[in-house]
Design an enzyme around this catalytic site. Structure first.
Site, short mmCIF file in Angstrom:
data_model
loop_
_atom_site.label_atom_id
_atom_site.label_comp_id
_atom_site.label_asym_id
_atom_site.label_seq_id
_atom_site.Cartn_x
_atom_site.Cartn_y
_atom_site.Cartn_z
N THR A 166 0.88 -1.21 0.21
CA THR A 166 -0.17 0.10 0.12
C THR A 166 0.53 1.18 0.03
O THR A 166 0.35 2.27 -0.38
CB THR A 166 -0.84 -0.06 1.07
OG1 THR A 166 -0.31 -0.26 2.37
CG2 THR A 166 -2.21 -0.71 1.21
N SER A 217 32.41 -5.78 4.04
CA SER A 217 31.24 -7.12 4.62
C SER A 217 31.57 -7.56 5.73
O SER A 217 32.20 -8.50 4.99
CB SER A 217 30.50 -7.00 3.75
OG SER A 217 29.39 -7.81 4.27
N LEU A 221 12.97 -9.00 5.65
CA LEU A 221 12.37 -8.10 7.20
C LEU A 221 13.34 -6.90 6.72
O LEU A 221 14.20 -6.09 7.51
CB LEU A 221 13.21 -8.98 8.36
CG LEU A 221 12.75 -10.16 8.73
CD1 LEU A 221 13.13 -10.69 9.65
CD2 LEU A 221 10.66 -9.57 8.99
N SER A 231 16.19 -6.18 5.51
CA SER A 231 17.91 -5.66 5.65
C SER A 231 18.72 -4.45 4.57
O SER A 231 19.75 -3.77 5.14
CB SER A 231 19.05 -6.99 5.26
OG SER A 231 18.11 -7.43 4.03
N ASP A 267 9.91 0.47 4.62
CA ASP A 267 10.50 0.30 5.52
C ASP A 267 11.91 1.54 5.84
O ASP A 267 12.39 1.55 7.14
CB ASP A 267 11.80 -0.67 4.67
CG ASP A 267 10.45 -1.08 3.49
OD1 ASP A 267 9.31 -1.28 4.19
OD2 ASP A 267 11.27 -1.93 2.64
C1 GLA Z 1 8.88 -4.09 0.12
C2 GLA Z 1 9.10 -2.23 0.63
C3 GLA Z 1 8.56 -1.92 1.00
C4 GLA Z 1 7.14 -2.50 0.88
C5 GLA Z 1 6.67 -3.74 1.71
C6 GLA Z 1 4.87 -4.46 0.34
O1 GLA Z 1 9.51 -4.32 1.69
O2 GLA Z 1 10.17 -2.27 0.57
O3 GLA Z 1 7.86 -0.37 0.65
O4 GLA Z 1 5.90 -1.85 -0.55
O5 GLA Z 1 7.80 -4.38 -0.10
O6 GLA Z 1 4.08 -3.73 1.55
#
Ligand code: GLA
Length: 397
Positions: A47, A79, A136, A138, A183
């Site tokens: 979304t 890394s 998640l 990263s 994120d």
């Molecule tokens: C990834 C993207 C986010 C979002 C999700 C789905 O994590 O980086 O911006 O679109 O997928 O909700």
């Protein structure tokens, strides 16, 4: 049975280990260590790039970046996870994605330069605790920690919202994923014990305390299907196509956020069945996020859980970003004691599920979910019991 326990270690011991690694790679002590968390999304999937609503929480898995100054214009990036060092000239950062872990670092440096922020040559060591490729985030954790490290060495402070925006741009331009802002935003603005509901258009965030009688339990399917990035961009293109088609008749529609289900139904004949279903997911998912915020405020975990299951079904059937392993994990959780809700989390095509589990039931849940998932798939999942964590910052040394 092997439930996998992940030792995230204390902050102080992390800093000591990272400094030691920095000395062994670069021969000096780091000047600073920055860190930024990964995230789990409770509800509101796919979304964010539709100007919609999301409800992520930062989790207590961080990426760390240790940094020290150099006299030349080189960024030398080591890394820990990949056991590899890559060097860039600060004045030649542009270029297409290399499909390499270092794209995230190069991208952030490049975007900061494009915006005119002063950057110095630097040595870096990156150490990530956020499981890679598991949904998640990263990538956002590395981007945000890198932005903190590079700007603090350059002696500039950038508003947090700007950090999130620039990191999103770095990911869009330098890794080729046209991700939304979720994120990077939550990696910057996460708060201990809270999820946040974000309006991805106004970027207004409302913090929602997670009730103290439940934990967020994350189950890693241990699969990551190929083509995930391509499929992601393709979903986004679907959404944009529908907005383009409908705005000829409804000029005020700027994004799917502005469409109602009635609008969508009315214009159905203009759309392919696939595009119609994808947009139906987005519109309904936005409504679910708002409902979920109310449910959390009223401590109505049954309602919250039901919305999570509905979200998962919609991602599976309408948006088509789930997969067999994610569905098995959610179905297994549904049958267990003390589980309010479960769903896939993140972009999809593998990765993790998020489960809202009553405190007392967490131990049994872990045992049972591993057993059941193993029996159905032959794979041993990793299970992480998480707490909503603080967003990015510098680590005292
Ligand atoms: C990834 C993207 C986010 C979002 C999700 C789905 O994590 O980086 O911006 O679109 O997928 O909700």
């Amino acid at each position: 049975m092997t439930t996998s326990i992940v030792d995230r270690g204390s902050l102080a011991s992390r800093a000591v280990t990272l400094s030691a690694r920095f000395r062994s790679v670069h021969g000096t002590n780091p000047l600073r260590i920055s860190r930024a968390p990964g995230r789990v999304n409770l509800i509101g999937e796919h979304t964010d790039y539709n100007d919609g609503f999301v409800m992520p929480a930062a989790i207590d898995f961080y990426s760390y970046v240790a940094i020290g100054e150099r006299v030349d214009r080189t960024l030398s990036v080591n890394s820990e996870q990949f056991q590899e060092t890559v060097e860039f000239n600060l004045d030649q950062l542009a270029g297409p994605p290399h499909k390499h872990w270092s794209d995230y670092v190069r991208g952030v440096a490049a975007v900061l330069r494009e915006e005119g922020y002063p950057l110095k040559g630097a040595n870096l060591v990156i150490d990530g605790q956020v499981p890679i490729g598991s949904g998640l985030s990263s990538s956002a954790a590395i981007e945000v920690a890198t932005a903190f490290a590079l700007t603090s060495l350059g002696g500039v402070t950038i508003p947090l919202l700007e950090v999130a925006r620039l990191c999103q741009r770095a990911e869009n331009t330098y890794t080729g994923t046209r991700c939304g802002i979720m994120d990077q935003f939550v990696s910057c603005f996460g708060r201990q014990d809270h999820a946040l509901m974000l309006d991805c258009r106004s970027l207004e965030a409302t913090y929602l305390r997670l009730p103290s009688n439940v934990r967020l339990v994350i189950c890693n399917t241990m699969v990551r299907h190929e083509l995930a990035a391509g499929e992601y961009n393709e979903r986004r293109a679907s959404c944009e196509r529908v907005v383009e088609a409908i705005r000829k008749f409804l000029p005020n529609v700027r994004a799917l956020r502005d469409l109602t289900l009635e609008d969508l139904e009315y214009h159905r004949s203009l759309l392919t069945d696939v595009d119609f279903r994808r947009c139906r997911h987005v519109i309904k998912e936005n409504a679910r996020v708002k409902d979920a915020a109310e449910a959390l405020k009223c401590l109505d975990l049954m309602r919250m859980g039901k919305l999570m299951y509905l979200s998962h079904e919609s991602l599976d059937r309408d948006y088509e970003v789930s997969c067999g392993e994610l569905n098995i994990m959610v179905e297994a959780a549904r049958k267990l004691e003390g589980v309010f809700g479960a769903r896939m989390t993140g972009g999809g095509f593998g990765g993790c599920t998020v489960n809202l589990v009553q405190n007392e039931a967490v131990y049994g849940f872990k045992e049972q979910i591993v057993c059941r998932y193993q029996a159905r798939t032959g794979l041993t999942p990793l299970v992480y019991v998480c707490s909503p964590a603080e967003g990015a910052g510098d680590v005292a040394q």
